[in-house]
Design an enzyme around this catalytic site. Structure first.
Site, PDB file in Angstrom:
ATOM      1  N   ASP A 310       0.874  -1.170   0.000  1.00 36.36           N
ATOM      2  CA  ASP A 310       0.000   0.000   0.000  1.00 36.36           C
ATOM      3  C   ASP A 310       0.916   1.227   0.000  1.00 36.36           C
ATOM      4  O   ASP A 310       2.115   1.109   0.276  1.00 36.36           O
ATOM      5  CB  ASP A 310      -0.871  -0.031   1.260  1.00 36.36           C
ATOM      6  CG  ASP A 310      -1.698   1.231   1.409  1.00 36.36           C
ATOM      7  OD1 ASP A 310      -2.346   1.628   0.436  1.00 36.36           O
ATOM      8  OD2 ASP A 310      -1.667   1.817   2.506  1.00 36.36           O
ATOM      9  N   ASP A 502      -1.504  -0.788   6.108  1.00 39.03           N
ATOM     10  CA  ASP A 502      -1.668  -0.265   7.463  1.00 39.03           C
ATOM     11  C   ASP A 502      -3.094   0.129   7.812  1.00 39.03           C
ATOM     12  O   ASP A 502      -3.408   0.308   8.981  1.00 39.03           O
ATOM     13  CB  ASP A 502      -0.766   0.958   7.676  1.00 39.03           C
ATOM     14  CG  ASP A 502      -1.322   2.196   6.987  1.00 39.03           C
ATOM     15  OD1 ASP A 502      -1.755   2.069   5.830  1.00 39.03           O
ATOM     16  OD2 ASP A 502      -1.320   3.267   7.614  1.00 39.03           O
ATOM     17  N   ASP A 506      -7.129  -1.943   4.070  1.00 39.16           N
ATOM     18  CA  ASP A 506      -6.185  -2.973   3.641  1.00 39.16           C
ATOM     19  C   ASP A 506      -6.504  -4.349   4.235  1.00 39.16           C
ATOM     20  O   ASP A 506      -5.890  -5.343   3.839  1.00 39.16           O
ATOM     21  CB  ASP A 506      -4.747  -2.594   4.047  1.00 39.16           C
ATOM     22  CG  ASP A 506      -4.252  -1.370   3.310  1.00 39.16           C
ATOM     23  OD1 ASP A 506      -4.550  -1.253   2.102  1.00 39.16           O
ATOM     24  OD2 ASP A 506      -3.579  -0.533   3.923  1.00 39.16           O
TER      25      ASP A 506
END
Length: 627
Positions: A310, A502, A506
């Site tokens: 990410d 995080d 996600d």
């Protein structure tokens, strides 16, 4: 002496076997040699019967283990009159179990340290009274007293003017940190030399430390695939050992040869090598700020081929910083920033903290709002000092200020627009910095065999591509919804796949990846719950460290398994020619057990084995910036 007695009680089977041996020696010295044979033989057969019951239960559950070799070896040595060898085989079995337990306790020391430190009590301030309560009775908003050197029982906000806290058990940072009034403080932190007051911001069950403890408990209960692989060696190893012993008996015509081979076939090294190595690897990972939820995760990390990341909060800090103020309509730069920051006090958006921090750094005074309302995902409306202030996205501000105009931004930047009393007042430009250790982490992953990297983000393509270019990532998918991320990871052919993220968004892709790694230093979220591993330190470099620990652990586990197999087979072949008596063979196998356990304990690493910071002063000097 107390420690010896504690071990004697804990490992009572070893203590009893040694006591039987000492009694036999005493009887032999007294001239009662026949009694020694009955004592040793009878005790050995009782142990064999006890082991046989457990073996049958395992077989009924569909688990074919290696106990048949040990039981057969005991029965064979008793049958041919090798009573001393029979007792030594029993000592080898009970001692092997004791060594395994001792090694497991040693390997789990870092993991158990978290469990032992879990706060149990809290001191609640009720007027002039201090009431001692259980940690799980603390409620949000309770005013708590934390005495010197006490552990904070829940996540809280510091009420005292300042505090010095040891957060090493949470973040891995060895240097005590300074906190000011209003700062968030984490449960599990150790208070310094002065008593402080805090206001609970979460219950014990929802606090950071308890979430970490839950992760540790999951990690300690897992059994790795390589351990099951060792179990699958049971049938071929058993067949080979019995066949070799039978051939030795047939070729020599001496039934003692059968017993001499089997005492060296007792498979303790094969059974204990992998579990000890994997527990050692999980302990080493914990020492490096990574909680791994099981040995199977270490095996997948070791074999990983692709790493997906990410962007915001993972490859970047997730804390945009103000880089420019573009005021308009006759408003001054400081006036625009002060108005925006005052309004942003009533927003939960990540950008709000950045604007507030920038205003305070410039010494600007923030005012309280007469009224304020946050429009989710759009911005904030507030009345401050009698003026209406609107802060947020361009379309949201345009609704309140028809003269608003878009401002030009560079790749990686974002704009926060401001209107005051229905007039366009300007824009604040922010940029999210790339983590200084991100580039070095990617290079380390490549050196470890993870050659393919990819970025998945919900941000705009221009922003994502800017960050990817800074870091050398060539595969980018931007403007992704959570479902899109899951589909992208599922479509990757080069597996196993590591996914690092995080945020709550996600969580689905972390659960879908072969190994999901959550950046959990800033709080326990759905990402931490769904991930296979959680990084407790706010350093992306720990991803590479986790892969390194996984590779080392699998290598040591397999080495230890094969050490046990190769040495045992070699000694059995030698014993088949009648070179090794049964008593000597039993003693040699005891040494092999110890060597195998010590080999597996290498997975612990050294006490100095901690992940180095990959972003040094040199990295900071040329630190790239991006959003």
């Amino acid at each position: 002496m107390a420690r010896v007695l504690r071990y004697a009680r804990r490992y009572w089977a070893v203590t009893l076997t040694i006591a039987i041996g000492c009694l036999g020696i005493a009887l032999a010295l007294a001239g009662a040699g026949s009694a020694v044979a009955w004592l040793f033989g009878g005790y050995a057969l009782v142990v064999a019967a006890w082991q046989a019951v457990g073996m049958v239960r395992d077989m009924l559950r569909g688990h074919w283990g290696l106990d048949v070799l040990a039981i057969t070896a005991i029965a064979a040595t008793v049958a041919v009159g090798e009573y001393v060898a029979a007792l030594l085989v029993v000592l080898m079995l009970t001692g092997g179990e004791a060594l395994e337990d001792f090694a497991n306790r040693r390997a789990k020391r870092e993991l158990d340290a978290l469990l032992r430190r879990a706060p149990q009590l809290a001191h609640r301030l009720e007027g002039d009274r201090i009431v001692e309560i259980r940690a799980d009775e603390v409620r949000v908003g309770d005013l708590l007293l934390i005495r010197p050197s006490e552990i904070l029982p829940v996540d809280a906000t510091l009420r005292s003017e300042e505090a010095t806290l040891d957060e090493s058990s949470i973040t891995g940072e060895s240097v005590p940190v300074e906190r000011r009034a209003g700062d968030a403080v984490l449960s599990g932190s150790v208070n310094g030399l002065a008593a402080i007051e805090v206001v609970a911001s979460a219950t014990a069950g929802e606090s950071q430390y308890q979430q970490i403890v839950a992760l540790v408990a999951d990690a300690a209960e897992s059994k790795a695939p390589v351990v099951r692989l060792a179990d699958r060696y049971a049938v071929p190893f058993t067949v080979f050992s019995l066949a070799l012993a039978g051939v030795a008996w047939w070729a020599s015509g001496d039934p003692a040869r059968f017993a001499e081979v089997l005492v060296l076939a007792t498979p303790c090294p094969l059974l204990i090598a992998a579990p000890v190595a994997y527990l050692g690897g999980m302990s080493r990972a914990a020492r490096n700020g990574v909680i791994v939820k099981g040995g199977g995760v270490l095996e997948l990390l070791a074999a990983a081929k692709t790493a997906v990341f990410d962007k915001t909060g993972t490859l970047t800090r997730g804390e945009p910083e103000l880089v420019a103020i573009r005021s308009a309509g006759g408003f001054g730069d400081e006036e625009v920033l002060a108005a925006a920051a005052s309004a942003e006090q009533y927003s939960s958006h990540v950008l709000a903290a950045s604007m507030i921090g920038a205003a305070r750094e410039r010494g600007l005074t923030l005012q309280e709002a007469e009224r304020a309302r946050e429009a989710a995902t759009n911005g904030v409306e507030a009345v401050i000092g009698g003026r209406e202030v609107v802060v947020g996205k361009f379309a949201f501000v345009l609704e309140h200020a028809p003269d608003a105009a878009r401002t030009a931004i560079a790749p990686g930047e974002l704009a926060i627009y401001v209107a005051i009393d229905g007039r366009y007042a300007g824009a604040l430009l922010a940029r999210d910095r790339v983590r200084p250790d991100a580039r070095a982490m990617l290079a380390r992953l490549d050196a470890l065999g993870v050659h393919r990297t990819m970025m998945l983000t919900g941000d705009a393509a221009a922003t994502a591509e800017h960050v990817a270019a800074e870091l050398g990532i060539t595969r980018v998918r931007a403007e992704c919804l959570p479902a899109d991320k899951v589909h992208e990871v599922a479509a990757i052919a080069e597996r196993p796949v590591i996914m690092v993220g995080d945020g709550v968004n996600d969580a689905p892709v972390l659960a879908a990846a072969d190994v999901g790694i959550a950046m959990g230093a800033k709080g326990a979220t759905a990402a931490s719950e769904s991930a296979s591993a959680v990084i407790l330190v706010d350093e992306i470099s720990r991803v590479a460290k986790a892969v390194e620990v996984g590779r080392d652990t699998v290598r040591i586990a397999l080495q230890s398994i094969w050490i046990g197999i190769v040495v045992s087979v070699a000694l059995m072949i030698v014993a088949a020619f009648g070179v090794i008596p049964a008593v000597v063979g039993a003693l040699l196998q005891e040494i092999v057990d110890l060597v195998t356990i010590l080999a597996a304990l290498r997975a612990l690493g050294s006490r100095r084995d901690t992940a180095p910071s990959l972003g040094g002063s040199g990295a900071k000097a040329t630190e790239p910036t991006a959003a």
